[in-house]
Design a protein around this motif. Structure first.
Motif, PDB file in Angstrom:
ATOM      1  N   ILE A  29      55.778  27.081  55.463  1.00 32.35           N
ATOM      2  CA  ILE A  29      55.285  27.228  54.095  1.00 32.35           C
ATOM      3  C   ILE A  29      54.496  28.533  53.981  1.00 32.35           C
ATOM      4  CG2 ILE A  29      53.939  26.154  52.251  1.00 32.35           C
ATOM      5  CD1 ILE A  29      56.396  24.532  53.138  1.00 32.35           C
ATOM      6  N   ALA A  30      54.973  29.421  53.125  1.00 31.35           N
ATOM      7  CA  ALA A  30      54.283  30.693  52.876  1.00 31.35           C
ATOM      8  C   ALA A  30      53.103  30.460  51.924  1.00 31.35           C
ATOM      9  CB  ALA A  30      55.259  31.693  52.273  1.00 31.35           C
ATOM     10  N   PRO A  31      52.154  31.397  51.887  1.00 31.09           N
ATOM     11  CA  PRO A  31      51.039  31.252  50.940  1.00 31.09           C
ATOM     12  C   PRO A  31      51.540  31.071  49.511  1.00 31.09           C
ATOM     13  CG  PRO A  31      50.601  33.047  52.465  1.00 31.09           C
ATOM     14  CD  PRO A  31      52.009  32.596  52.718  1.00 31.09           C
ATOM     15  N   ARG A  38      44.747  25.581  50.348  1.00 35.09           N
ATOM     16  CA  ARG A  38      44.593  26.757  49.502  1.00 35.09           C
ATOM     17  C   ARG A  38      43.129  27.077  49.250  1.00 35.09           C
ATOM     18  NH1 ARG A  38      47.654  23.174  47.030  1.00 35.09           N
ATOM     19  NH2 ARG A  38      46.144  22.971  45.366  1.00 35.09           N
ATOM     20  N   THR A  39      42.713  28.232  49.733  1.00 35.99           N
ATOM     21  CA  THR A  39      41.414  28.791  49.388  1.00 35.99           C
ATOM     22  C   THR A  39      41.656  30.266  49.095  1.00 35.99           C
ATOM     23  OG1 THR A  39      40.840  29.430  51.645  1.00 35.99           O
ATOM     24  CG2 THR A  39      40.194  27.212  50.957  1.00 35.99           C
ATOM     25  N   ALA A  40      40.672  30.931  48.548  1.00 39.82           N
ATOM     26  CA  ALA A  40      40.826  32.360  48.258  1.00 39.82           C
ATOM     27  C   ALA A  40      41.117  33.144  49.539  1.00 39.82           C
ATOM     28  CB  ALA A  40      39.574  32.888  47.571  1.00 39.82           C
ATOM     29  N   GLN A  41      40.463  32.763  50.629  1.00 39.97           N
ATOM     30  CA  GLN A  41      40.661  33.479  51.894  1.00 39.97           C
ATOM     31  C   GLN A  41      42.064  33.250  52.462  1.00 39.97           C
ATOM     32  OE1 GLN A  41      38.028  31.377  51.421  1.00 39.97           O
ATOM     33  NE2 GLN A  41      36.305  32.801  51.271  1.00 39.97           N
ATOM     34  N   THR A  42      42.550  32.019  52.416  1.00 39.45           N
ATOM     35  CA  THR A  42      43.863  31.752  53.009  1.00 39.45           C
ATOM     36  C   THR A  42      44.996  32.328  52.161  1.00 39.45           C
ATOM     37  OG1 THR A  42      43.996  29.570  51.965  1.00 39.45           O
ATOM     38  CG2 THR A  42      43.128  29.666  54.209  1.00 39.45           C
ATOM     39  N   ASP A  44      44.802  35.081  50.336  1.00 38.54           N
ATOM     40  CA  ASP A  44      44.768  36.539  50.473  1.00 38.54           C
ATOM     41  C   ASP A  44      45.181  37.020  51.852  1.00 38.54           C
ATOM     42  OD1 ASP A  44      43.910  36.761  47.870  1.00 38.54           O
ATOM     43  OD2 ASP A  44      41.781  36.910  48.400  1.00 38.54           O
ATOM     44  N   ASN A  45      45.066  36.191  52.870  1.00 41.41           N
ATOM     45  CA  ASN A  45      45.350  36.593  54.244  1.00 41.41           C
ATOM     46  C   ASN A  45      46.457  35.705  54.822  1.00 41.41           C
ATOM     47  OD1 ASN A  45      45.340  37.226  56.955  1.00 41.41           O
ATOM     48  ND2 ASN A  45      43.123  37.105  57.191  1.00 41.41           N
ATOM     49  N   PRO A  46      47.711  36.207  54.863  1.00 44.54           N
ATOM     50  CA  PRO A  46      48.823  35.377  55.362  1.00 44.54           C
ATOM     51  C   PRO A  46      48.655  34.887  56.800  1.00 44.54           C
ATOM     52  CG  PRO A  46      49.654  37.303  54.196  1.00 44.54           C
ATOM     53  CD  PRO A  46      48.175  37.490  54.342  1.00 44.54           C
ATOM     54  N   ALA A  47      48.030  35.677  57.656  1.00 43.56           N
ATOM     55  CA  ALA A  47      47.829  35.229  59.046  1.00 43.56           C
ATOM     56  C   ALA A  47      46.859  34.058  59.098  1.00 43.56           C
ATOM     57  CB  ALA A  47      47.310  36.386  59.898  1.00 43.56           C
ATOM     58  N   LEU A  48      45.807  34.122  58.300  1.00 48.38           N
ATOM     59  CA  LEU A  48      44.857  33.015  58.225  1.00 48.38           C
ATOM     60  C   LEU A  48      45.509  31.782  57.609  1.00 48.38           C
ATOM     61  CD1 LEU A  48      41.966  32.020  58.661  1.00 48.38           C
ATOM     62  CD2 LEU A  48      41.420  32.904  56.370  1.00 48.38           C
ATOM     63  N   TRP A  49      46.358  31.998  56.598  1.00 46.90           N
ATOM     64  CA  TRP A  49      47.089  30.902  55.958  1.00 46.90           C
ATOM     65  C   TRP A  49      47.893  30.127  56.993  1.00 46.90           C
ATOM     66  CZ3 TRP A  49      47.890  28.480  51.311  1.00 46.90           C
ATOM     67  CH2 TRP A  49      49.043  27.713  51.190  1.00 46.90           C
ATOM     68  N   VAL A  50      48.638  30.843  57.820  1.00 47.87           N
ATOM     69  CA  VAL A  50      49.486  30.186  58.825  1.00 47.87           C
ATOM     70  C   VAL A  50      48.618  29.424  59.824  1.00 47.87           C
ATOM     71  CG1 VAL A  50      51.082  30.601  60.732  1.00 47.87           C
ATOM     72  CG2 VAL A  50      51.402  31.796  58.565  1.00 47.87           C
ATOM     73  N   GLU A  51      47.553  30.047  60.297  1.00 51.38           N
ATOM     74  CA  GLU A  51      46.694  29.396  61.287  1.00 51.38           C
ATOM     75  C   GLU A  51      46.046  28.123  60.733  1.00 51.38           C
ATOM     76  OE1 GLU A  51      42.567  30.370  63.669  1.00 51.38           O
ATOM     77  OE2 GLU A  51      43.777  32.031  62.932  1.00 51.38           O
ATOM     78  N   VAL A  52      45.468  28.219  59.541  1.00 51.91           N
ATOM     79  CA  VAL A  52      44.787  27.069  58.946  1.00 51.91           C
ATOM     80  C   VAL A  52      45.787  25.967  58.600  1.00 51.91           C
ATOM     81  CG1 VAL A  52      43.502  26.306  56.905  1.00 51.91           C
ATOM     82  CG2 VAL A  52      42.830  28.391  58.094  1.00 51.91           C
ATOM     83  N   ASN A  53      46.942  26.328  58.048  1.00 52.34           N
ATOM     84  CA  ASN A  53      47.915  25.317  57.654  1.00 52.34           C
ATOM     85  C   ASN A  53      48.616  24.687  58.842  1.00 52.34           C
ATOM     86  OD1 ASN A  53      48.215  24.881  54.633  1.00 52.34           O
ATOM     87  ND2 ASN A  53      47.929  27.084  54.812  1.00 52.34           N
TER      88      ASN A  53
END
Length: 87
Positions: A29-31, A38-42, A44-53
């Motif tokens: 799942i992409a941002p 979903r947060t503003a940080q995740t 805006d930052n695809p690498a953080l999105w992948v890690e958190v998700n």
């Protein structure tokens, strides 16, 4: 019969959690603004999105499997009796 329906409905909830968590865990799942942690940080930052998700998805998957398995085991252990066991 009521016990079976209750156990199946809770087990279905567990399966739903596992199905929702699996794509997040595997990083499919992409941002986006609809699905995922979903947060503003995740967003805006695809690498953080992948890690958190991935972490969140794994947790959802494990929770869902645990809930579904617990319902199935508890039904066969106690659910077919016509009384409520509270220990």
């Amino acid at each position: 019969m009521l016990s079976l329906i209750l156990h199946l409905s809770v087990a279905f909830s567990g399966v739903t959690l596992a199905v929702v968590g699996y794509p997040l865990w595997k990083g499919h799942i992409a941002p986006n603004g609809t699905y995922g942690f979903r947060t503003a940080q995740t967003i805006d930052n695809p690498a953080l999105w992948v890690e958190v998700n991935r972490t969140t998805g794994f947790d959802l998957f494990v929770l869902g499997v645990t809930v579904a398995a617990s319902c199935i085991v508890s039904y066969f252990a106690w659910g077919n009796q016509n009384r409520m066991l509270l220990y």
